[in-house]
Design an enzyme around this catalytic site. Structure first.
Site, PDB file in Angstrom:
ATOM      1  CE1 TYR A  87      -3.936  -2.273   4.989  1.00  0.00           C
ATOM      2  CE2 TYR A  87      -3.181  -0.031   4.533  1.00  0.00           C
ATOM      3  CZ  TYR A  87      -3.593  -1.269   4.089  1.00  0.00           C
ATOM      4  OH  TYR A  87      -3.651  -1.520   2.729  1.00  0.00           O
ATOM      5  CB  SER A 108      -0.892   0.001   1.242  1.00  0.00           C
ATOM      6  OG  SER A 108      -1.519   1.255   1.433  1.00  0.00           O
TER       7      SER A 108
END
Length: 317
Positions: free
Chosen positions: A205, A192
């Site tokens: 995350y 990401s």
């Protein structure tokens, strides 16, 4: 996808016309030759994908499902991995009913909890041995998170890290011996933008994706002489159900579609970008709008400015 290709074609003609008006034939003709050769090379590489064995995790929905469609239509032999067997069967049927490939390779459905890292080796190995090899592993499965650091249970940090980091590492370590034995292989890690920069209220995350980035970078360096390729994909927001299934501070399901996610890239577009990065054997690809790419540069070159911006972002929650 056809609309996307039409847009790319129109963009190509626009660039050519702009070059012609600005520089004339001396620049336009070399560009045309380069563009034509690039198209031909991409077609040859796509054709070479036929019969490649590709394992895709998180294949029951979202980006994983889009990746299954993208690779299957080029004749790849797929191993679809997810916890949800019914959804994997649906994806398998959709693929076989949508694309007429010759020869036809029915996708293998592998229902698997990737966080059960101590008990998945036998199942994964049996699935790989159906075709006797594994050419590409796309580590796509994962979860996301929303919450404040101070209020987040450590159990949530552990769960996110287990799903996003340890499961990918464990699966890669099962697959790598097969790739080393056959003297070729390609692992694609779906990370990401938040694996490159950390933003407020995404601590668990971002930490898992940062760890993933480091592991792949190390693995790429160590296996460079084994003909094992490593590609790390760092997308921005993708319009999937990821935020709906996000964990909150206490481990509950978030259950909301963020505006950023709602306005994110279509998964089919991201899947096509990933296909191109695999064909080019790129080491790292960021699929994101301009502002996240600028943020990555700021974090590297002007960290104090980046930290100030993130403080303002956290304050304006």
């Amino acid at each position: 996808m056809n609309i996307k290709r039409q847009e790319e074609t129109l963009m190509g003609w626009s660039i050519m016309w702009w070059l012609f008006k600005l520089f004339g034939l001396p620049i336009t003709i070399p560009w045309l030759i380069y563009h034509f050769l690039d198209i031909m090379q991409q077609k040859r590489k796509r054709a070479a994908l036929s019969s490649k064995v590709i394992m895709i995790t998180g294949a029951s929905s979202g980006l994983g499902e889009a990746l299954a469609h993208t690779f299957y239509r080029w004749g790849c032999r797929l191993i679809l991995v997810s916890r949800r067997k019914e959804e994997l069967e649906r994806v398998k049927n959709d693929l076989m009913n949508t694309y007429q490939t010759i020869p036809t390779h029915p996708p293998i459905v592998l229902p698997l909890d990737l966080t059960d890292i101590n008990n998945m080796k036998d199942e994964v190995s049996k699935a790989i041995m159906v075709h006797g090899r594994i050419d590409i592993l796309i580590n796509n499965a994962g979860i996301t998170y929303r919450g404040e650091v101070i209020n987040t249970s450590v159990d949530v940090d552990l769960k996110v890290m287990m799903s996003n980091y340890f499961s990918q590492v464990a699966l890669s370590k099962i697959v790598l011996p097969f790739m080393i034995e056959q003297k070729s292989g390609h692992i694609v890690g779906i990370s990401s933008v938040q694996g490159r920069i950390a933003i407020p209220f995404r601590s668990a995350y971002a930490a898992s994706k940062h760890a993933l980035q480091a592991w792949y970078d190390t693995t790429r360096a160590e296996l460079f002489d084994k003909n094992i390729k490593i590609t790390v994909i760092s997308p921005g927001y993708i319009k999937t159900s990821l935020s709906l299934n996000a964990l909150t501070e206490n481990g509950q399901v978030y259950g909301l579609m963020d505006k950023t996610t709602e306005n994110g890239y279509q998964p089919e577009f991201v899947a096509e970008c990933i296909l191109k990065s695999v064909l080019k054997q790129e080491k790292e690809v960021t699929i994101a709008p301009f502002s996240p790419k600028v943020a990555i540069v700021l974090r590297t070159l002007f960290p104090s400015l980046f930290f100030w911006i993130m403080q303002k972002r956290a304050k304006n929650k």
